[in-house]
Design a protein around this motif. Structure first.
Motif, mmCIF file in Angstrom:
data_model
loop_
_atom_site.group_PDB
_atom_site.id
_atom_site.type_symbol
_atom_site.label_atom_id
_atom_site.label_comp_id
_atom_site.label_asym_id
_atom_site.label_seq_id
_atom_site.Cartn_x
_atom_site.Cartn_y
_atom_site.Cartn_z
ATOM 1 N N SER A 154 0.851 -1.185 0.000
ATOM 2 C CA SER A 154 0.000 0.000 0.000
ATOM 3 C C SER A 154 0.886 1.234 0.000
ATOM 4 C CB SER A 154 -0.921 0.019 1.218
ATOM 5 O OG SER A 154 -0.157 0.063 2.411
ATOM 6 N N ASP A 155 0.296 2.365 -0.327
ATOM 7 C CA ASP A 155 1.054 3.613 -0.293
ATOM 8 C C ASP A 155 1.426 3.952 1.135
ATOM 9 O OD1 ASP A 155 0.797 3.872 -3.009
ATOM 10 O OD2 ASP A 155 -1.001 5.113 -2.876
ATOM 11 N N ALA A 156 2.632 4.476 1.320
ATOM 12 C CA ALA A 156 3.036 4.910 2.658
ATOM 13 C C ALA A 156 2.154 6.069 3.096
ATOM 14 C CB ALA A 156 4.503 5.340 2.651
ATOM 15 N N LEU A 157 1.798 6.074 4.352
ATOM 16 C CA LEU A 157 1.087 7.224 4.885
ATOM 17 C C LEU A 157 2.046 8.410 4.912
ATOM 18 C CD1 LEU A 157 -0.730 5.556 7.909
ATOM 19 C CD2 LEU A 157 -1.667 6.028 5.663
ATOM 20 N N ALA A 158 1.505 9.602 4.929
ATOM 21 C CA ALA A 158 2.384 10.766 4.925
ATOM 22 C C ALA A 158 1.718 11.956 5.577
ATOM 23 C CB ALA A 158 2.784 11.137 3.499
ATOM 24 N N PHE A 159 2.528 12.811 6.183
ATOM 25 C CA PHE A 159 2.080 14.115 6.625
ATOM 26 C C PHE A 159 3.209 15.086 6.346
ATOM 27 C CE2 PHE A 159 4.297 12.372 10.226
ATOM 28 C CZ PHE A 159 4.907 13.431 10.847
ATOM 29 N N PHE A 160 2.958 16.362 6.570
ATOM 30 C CA PHE A 160 3.970 17.363 6.278
ATOM 31 C C PHE A 160 4.503 17.953 7.574
ATOM 32 C CE2 PHE A 160 1.712 16.839 2.398
ATOM 33 C CZ PHE A 160 2.673 16.994 1.419
ATOM 34 N N ASP A 161 5.812 17.971 7.710
ATOM 35 C CA ASP A 161 6.470 18.418 8.925
ATOM 36 C C ASP A 161 7.188 19.730 8.626
ATOM 37 O OD1 ASP A 161 7.177 18.284 11.527
ATOM 38 O OD2 ASP A 161 8.654 16.691 11.317
ATOM 39 N N ALA A 162 7.209 20.628 9.595
ATOM 40 C CA ALA A 162 7.785 21.954 9.381
ATOM 41 C C ALA A 162 8.881 22.230 10.403
ATOM 42 C CB ALA A 162 6.686 23.015 9.492
ATOM 43 N N ILE A 163 9.856 23.055 10.014
ATOM 44 C CA ILE A 163 10.939 23.428 10.914
ATOM 45 C C ILE A 163 10.931 24.938 11.123
ATOM 46 C CG2 ILE A 163 12.386 21.448 10.346
ATOM 47 C CD1 ILE A 163 13.959 23.157 8.441
ATOM 48 N N ALA A 164 11.453 25.361 12.272
ATOM 49 C CA ALA A 164 11.401 26.770 12.677
ATOM 50 C C ALA A 164 12.701 27.500 12.311
ATOM 51 C CB ALA A 164 11.154 26.865 14.179
ATOM 52 N N PRO A 165 12.636 28.812 12.130
ATOM 53 C CA PRO A 165 13.835 29.596 11.818
ATOM 54 C C PRO A 165 14.765 29.734 13.030
ATOM 55 C CG PRO A 165 11.810 30.752 11.192
ATOM 56 C CD PRO A 165 11.412 29.626 12.084
ATOM 57 N N ILE A 166 16.029 30.011 12.737
ATOM 58 C CA ILE A 166 17.039 30.286 13.760
ATOM 59 C C ILE A 166 17.631 31.662 13.476
ATOM 60 C CG2 ILE A 166 19.295 29.613 14.679
ATOM 61 C CD1 ILE A 166 18.564 26.713 14.138
ATOM 62 N N VAL A 167 17.742 32.486 14.535
ATOM 63 C CA VAL A 167 18.167 33.880 14.411
ATOM 64 C C VAL A 167 19.511 34.090 15.106
ATOM 65 C CG1 VAL A 167 17.521 36.272 14.913
ATOM 66 C CG2 VAL A 167 15.752 34.593 14.391
ATOM 67 N N TYR A 168 20.361 34.932 14.513
ATOM 68 C CA TYR A 168 21.613 35.314 15.169
ATOM 69 C C TYR A 168 21.294 36.289 16.318
ATOM 70 C CZ TYR A 168 24.348 33.268 11.364
ATOM 71 O OH TYR A 168 24.906 32.395 10.465
ATOM 72 N N TYR A 169 21.822 35.982 17.497
ATOM 73 C CA TYR A 169 21.533 36.800 18.680
ATOM 74 C C TYR A 169 21.945 38.250 18.490
ATOM 75 C CZ TYR A 169 22.059 38.824 23.316
ATOM 76 O OH TYR A 169 21.978 39.662 24.395
ATOM 77 N N ASP A 170 23.101 38.479 17.872
ATOM 78 C CA ASP A 170 23.608 39.857 17.796
ATOM 79 C C ASP A 170 22.799 40.734 16.841
ATOM 80 O OD1 ASP A 170 24.453 38.934 15.338
ATOM 81 O OD2 ASP A 170 26.602 39.068 15.767
ATOM 82 N N SER A 171 21.813 40.134 16.165
ATOM 83 C CA SER A 171 20.952 40.940 15.291
ATOM 84 C C SER A 171 19.607 41.259 15.948
ATOM 85 C CB SER A 171 20.711 40.203 13.964
ATOM 86 O OG SER A 171 19.902 39.055 14.148
ATOM 87 N N ILE A 172 19.424 40.849 17.214
ATOM 88 C CA ILE A 172 18.175 41.080 17.941
ATOM 89 C C ILE A 172 18.297 42.375 18.751
ATOM 90 C CG2 ILE A 172 16.595 40.155 19.693
ATOM 91 C CD1 ILE A 172 17.597 37.347 18.883
ATOM 92 N N ASP A 173 17.286 43.194 18.703
ATOM 93 C CA ASP A 173 17.275 44.473 19.422
ATOM 94 C C ASP A 173 16.865 44.230 20.873
ATOM 95 O OD1 ASP A 173 16.960 47.009 20.418
ATOM 96 O OD2 ASP A 173 15.624 47.716 18.814
ATOM 97 N N MET A 174 17.849 44.217 21.780
ATOM 98 C CA MET A 174 17.580 43.915 23.183
ATOM 99 C C MET A 174 17.025 45.121 23.942
ATOM 100 S SD MET A 174 18.015 40.755 23.418
ATOM 101 C CE MET A 174 17.848 40.573 25.196
ATOM 102 N N SER A 175 16.859 46.258 23.253
ATOM 103 C CA SER A 175 16.154 47.368 23.898
ATOM 104 C C SER A 175 14.643 47.131 23.864
ATOM 105 C CB SER A 175 16.485 48.696 23.202
ATOM 106 O OG SER A 175 15.904 48.752 21.911
ATOM 107 N N LYS A 176 14.221 46.149 23.055
ATOM 108 C CA LYS A 176 12.813 45.766 22.991
ATOM 109 C C LYS A 176 12.587 44.358 23.545
ATOM 110 C CE LYS A 176 11.968 48.624 18.887
ATOM 111 N NZ LYS A 176 11.555 48.624 17.461
ATOM 112 N N ALA A 177 13.535 43.455 23.318
ATOM 113 C CA ALA A 177 13.430 42.079 23.792
ATOM 114 C C ALA A 177 14.076 41.949 25.169
ATOM 115 C CB ALA A 177 14.102 41.138 22.800
#
Length: 452
Positions: A154-177
């Motif tokens: 039979s056909d293999a079952l399937a679903f779609f999996d997603a991955i999250a972005p990764i950000v460089y810390y030194d590009s984050i504005d810590m005056s807001k975060a």
């Protein structure tokens, strides 16, 4: 002469299976197609490379089922857990790891093991004899995937999996975060500040949802149906289910106080979790996405604090295949039509790094016992391992079978316990006490069986 065990796939499950079988005295050949044959998600040729989150989730082994699975794997001298502990990052009550050193350490330990040989080549057909474990994971190559589909009829079952972005810390504005774990969880200052938070007021949140819904997204091929795993939904899919869904999910503002505006409660908060020991990379928690790359940059840079963000990796989405294990596998993870082949990892219908490695641990031990002529009894159903393997090999309804994380809903009830919130605390503790006893007895029985 003892026969060798061949394992296809060097991810979490394959690496753990190789380690367990080799430590029981079996010669192991681990077949990994990377780096000769690449996948869209992997960056290196290292074994046990983490391609999505860097978290093994909760490490609480008394009140959380995945934490209990951690405990059971440690009790069985699991390689994945040992290396995760070695490269642990502050993350409150979660077990997050520094992904690159973790994979490098797993690779080195396996390469150095005298009974393990690693071969880098793609295998595209199911073997006809010998002892094999297929642990190719959600990105099984097209050739082998077709061979599995032909064999299962039979056909293999399937679903779609997603991955999250990764950000460089030194590009984050810590005056807001700002740095803070939810409810200040963690025993050390590093753990209590393992998460970085970006606040939104109501207008910013509503504008974010509008942009998210309007953004260009990955389209599926004609005839494909997107069956998402609920534990890893793209944020766009969550937003489509209701404008408040994200605010009550990964963007919930509870347990957090913005030191820049301590008297103003954020309407929503985007959390990022440290992704490496240096603290130079942060993973956007729960922000799995199917947006196209250009749209991601525009939408995510509208988040306060991320206006100038540089991304080490943008998010993505991929097809994830798995077996209808309740109909195809027996309680030893063997393919019923070819019992010399076992399956392990995500391809069996478990979800998550820990669950995948756990099925590899079981497959390696079960295969080693069979090769040595010392078949093991069924894995105790009252352990976390047993509850999970029972679910995927017969406990689940085959017609509606979907990937599953370990959870206490898979455990047999403990009689005589009260309901309610306070009752739940005692119930979970009863589950974990019973599981630890059952798992310890099973491991001790193996020690006696394998004793010279």
């Amino acid at each position: 002469m003892t026969q060798s065990l061949h394992i296809i796939g060097g991810g979490m499950a394959g690496s753990e299976a190789a380690w367990q079988a080799a430590n029981l005295g079996i010669n192991v050949v681990l077949h990994e197609m990377r780096p000769k044959v690449k996948t869209f998600a992997h960056r290196t040729g290292d074994l046990a490379e983490m391609v999505c989150s860097n978290s093994f989730r909760s490490d609480d082994h008394e009140q959380n089922a995945v934490g209990l699975l951690h405990w059971e794997m440690r009790a069985a001298d699991g390689l994945i857990m040992a290396m995760a502990d070695r490269h642990r990052l502050p993350a409150g009550g979660a077990l997050a790891v520094d992904r690159d050193p973790f994979a490098q350490s797993v690779t080195q330990r396996l390469m150095d093991h005298p009974k393990i040989t690693v071969q880098h080549a793609e295998i595209t057909e199911l073997p006809t004899d010998g002892h094999w474990i297929v642990a190719t994971g959600p990105l099984t190559s097209e050739g082998l995937g077709q061979a599995i589909a032909r064999e299962t009829g039979s056909d293999a079952l399937a679903f779609f999996d997603a991955i999250a972005p990764i950000v460089y810390y030194d590009s984050i504005d810590m005056s807001k975060a700002w740095m803070q774990s939810r409810y200040d969880k963690g025993e050390t200052e590093a753990e209590r500040t393992a998460y970085l938070n970006c606040p939104m007021d109501r207008d910013q949140y509503e504008a974010f949802i509008d942009a998210l819904l309007a953004a260009d997204k990955t389209e599926f091929h004609e005839g494909e149906t997107a069956k998402y795993f609920d534990g890893c939904l793209p944020i766009e899919v969550m937003a489509e289910r209701g404008r408040e869904t994200l605010r009550h999910g990964p963007m919930k503002p509870v347990g957090l106080t913005n030191p820049h505006q301590p008297d103003i409660k954020a309407h929503a908060v985007v959390q990022l979790r440290r992704d490496n020991a240096l603290g130079t990379l942060y993973n956007m928690v729960g922000f799995q996405t199917k947006m196209k790359y250009g749209a991601q940059a525009a939408v995510f840079k509208a988040i306060p604090g991320l206006e100038n963000a540089n991304f080490a990796r943008l998010g993505g989405i991929h097809r994830n295949t798995f077996l209808n294990s309740p109909t195809l596998l027996d309680d030893q993870l063997r393919l019923r039509s070819r019992p010399h082949i076992r399956f392990a990892g995500q391809i069996t219908g478990v979800e998550g790094y820990v669950e995948s490695a756990a099925m590899g641990l079981l497959a390696g031990r079960l295969a080693a016992a069979e090769i040595m002529g010392q078949p093991l009894p069924p894995v105790p159903q009252d352990s976390a391992m047993g509850a999970l393997i029972h679910h995927i090999t017969g406990g689940a309804e085959a017609k509606t079978f979907q990937p599953m994380n370990v959870n206490f809903g898979l455990f047999r009830p403990v009689e005589g316990l009260k309901g309610g919130r306070r009752g739940r605390v005692h119930r979970y503790k009863a589950y974990t006490d019973r599981a630890k006893a059952a798992w310890t007895d099973w491991l001790q029985a193996q020690c006696m069986s394998f004793a010279p």
